[in-house]
Design an enzyme around this catalytic site. Sequence first.
Site, mmCIF file in Angstrom:
data_model
loop_
_atom_site.group_PDB
_atom_site.id
_atom_site.type_symbol
_atom_site.label_atom_id
_atom_site.label_comp_id
_atom_site.label_asym_id
_atom_site.label_seq_id
_atom_site.Cartn_x
_atom_site.Cartn_y
_atom_site.Cartn_z
ATOM 1 N N GLY A 139 0.728 -1.107 -0.046
ATOM 2 C CA GLY A 139 0.218 -0.069 0.057
ATOM 3 C C GLY A 139 0.818 1.160 0.005
ATOM 4 O O GLY A 139 2.347 1.223 0.107
ATOM 5 N N ASP B 19 -1.873 9.594 15.485
ATOM 6 C CA ASP B 19 -2.651 9.230 14.376
ATOM 7 C C ASP B 19 -3.524 7.885 14.582
ATOM 8 O O ASP B 19 -3.363 6.897 13.882
ATOM 9 C CB ASP B 19 -1.495 8.975 13.316
ATOM 10 C CG ASP B 19 -2.096 9.083 11.838
ATOM 11 O OD1 ASP B 19 -3.427 9.800 11.949
ATOM 12 O OD2 ASP B 19 -1.658 8.649 10.863
#
Length: 683
Positions: A362, A480
């Site tokens: 990814g 995050d």
Amino acid sequence: MAATAVLRSIPVLMLFLMCLEQIVLSQVENQFVFNGFNGTNLHLDGIAEIQPNGLLKLTNTTKRQIGRAFFPFPLKFNRSSTNYISDSLSFSTNFVFAMVPAEETNPRGGHGIAFTISPTMEVPGAAPTQYLGLFNASTNGLSSNHVFAVELDAVPTAEFGEISGGHVGIDVNNLRSLESAPPAYFADDEGGNKSLDLLTGNPMQLWIDYEDDNKVLNVTLAPMRSNKPSRPLLSTSVDLSTVLLDSMYVGFSSSTGELTSSQYILGWSFSKIGKAESLDYTKLPSLPHQSKSKSSSNLQIIIPLIAVVFLLVTIPGGAYVIRMKKYEEIQEEWEKEFGPQRFSFKDLYKATKGFKEKELLGSGGFGRVYRGVLPSSNEQVAVKRISHDSRQGMKEFVTEIVSMGRLRHRNLVQLLGYCRRKGELLLVYDYMPNGSLDKFLFSNSMPNLSWGQRFWILKGVASALLYLHEEWEQVVIHRDVKASNILLDANFNGRLGDFGLAKLYDHGSNPSTTRVVGTVGYIAPELARTGKATTSTDVFAFGIFMLELACGRNPLEPQLESEEIILADWVCELWKAGAILGAADPRLEGNYVTDEMEMVLKLGVLCTNPIAANRPSTRQMVQHLDGNINLLDIPLDSVRIDITPVENVTSTDFAGSIPTSYEENSISLHSFSSTISILSCGR
């Protein structure tokens, strides 16, 4: 009559012989001595081997490998066992070992050898490097391990609180030793201690004696041909009755890391019925020849130099230079202290097959993630390539990355190490075969996760966040937290990953960062206004994550009706209307525990309160999820609190995240103003 008497005595005689046989077998099972290992049937695992001269070689110069050798039959330790010889947990053992570094010029290597008493010869999930083939990040420290070990550790590991340099340590279910000491022995003739170096390649002998009556364990070290010193190196009180099970195996476990050494056992004696028999040094196998003459060493230096010069002035030499450039790295003097955390670019290049597209897992933020198999160990990893344009602050950044590599929690993705090359930084992580959680929540092509799986993942990640905020040596703010940064291992355990934006600071101090980073939709209002990340801003993001896990939708859905765009506000309104379960993911089709679902939805709303002081702490959040405290019936008729949006926000105000999740699931910045003006319920 005489014949009859003889016949009657036969059963008694047979019973006596059977008892005698059991006593003899018990003696054989409870003591043995190996002066070399030729002809033995030790159970070998990993890269361990018995060489032709009878030398047991546990490890070689292969990186990140495990080598084990166990006596093949279990021994009876627990008092409940029927034992004709002894009902004591006492034991005695001594063995001769040697650790030979891979390079004379670099004496560091290992990691080491551990004498081990374990309930199994096959240690499931055990890892190399600092775990010595005994545990991994998830199992280290668990009382269910039932493992006792004495470690000869050549490479200190800060996460285990180990002293600098090599050391000898006593371990119970944990590589954080109960007691440890630098290698040394008491010289009786001189009346004092003399230091030893585990990595000289010289054979040494270790004695381990446990006395069950007074619960004392003595560990004694000395050069091979020295008599056993009168004073042990380590002497400590320890009760092994809760550690040792009825049936246990004895043996050795060892491992290597990025630095290696060949680790040998020359002889071994063990006894559960008194002191172990002394080894016969004359019968022990010899170590491989190590010494090299000076002239030979000089030739080995001169000849390669001539060859290199020749190559460099020819066309093949030019090709060689190009090839070296291909693998060229950046390594500065201050990075040497990081040792095993540093990977070579050549190894990572080969692991990912040259960073081929078919290995791409990814991309997003400012990095791409590749699947790789380390050539030295066949271990699967995820390699993240991150661009960096400036060397400013690189030392501090790499230092924090390496520090985070020491984080150990079963619900964290393990950061294994890093590499620097030209304009990029490469981070090496554990590979998570099931990828990121967001795919299972939002993709119709993936299987639906049950509520039980989701709740288990939620609790695991919450415990990891508590570890980061309160339980590690420093405070770690993740910055995050989101579904795409939760990875799923082979057993669908949730692991929090992506520490590319994380910041460290000492307990009791205040974080000094004033830069807004994170992913739109998860950013707390005060973070957007001040740029100051705290544990409370992580709690806010985790609250959003709780809601997306329970509702099966993203934090922001611009295509929906206005009252449903912001997930937290929508759930809050349903709560006020007494219909909060209407927010549950439709894909669950009502198959969930009602109390758990209601608690998660309400807790998610409370964690996203726009006023930081009104949010629960990380610990309170975990206590709610564990069911240790009840969620209070919060009145929801209070007015909602408006927060003024930040105007003119652009993409330059945000640092891109580095998704360990292998895919980015960010939402465009045009909706940011609605994100920071979240109108959540007051408390």
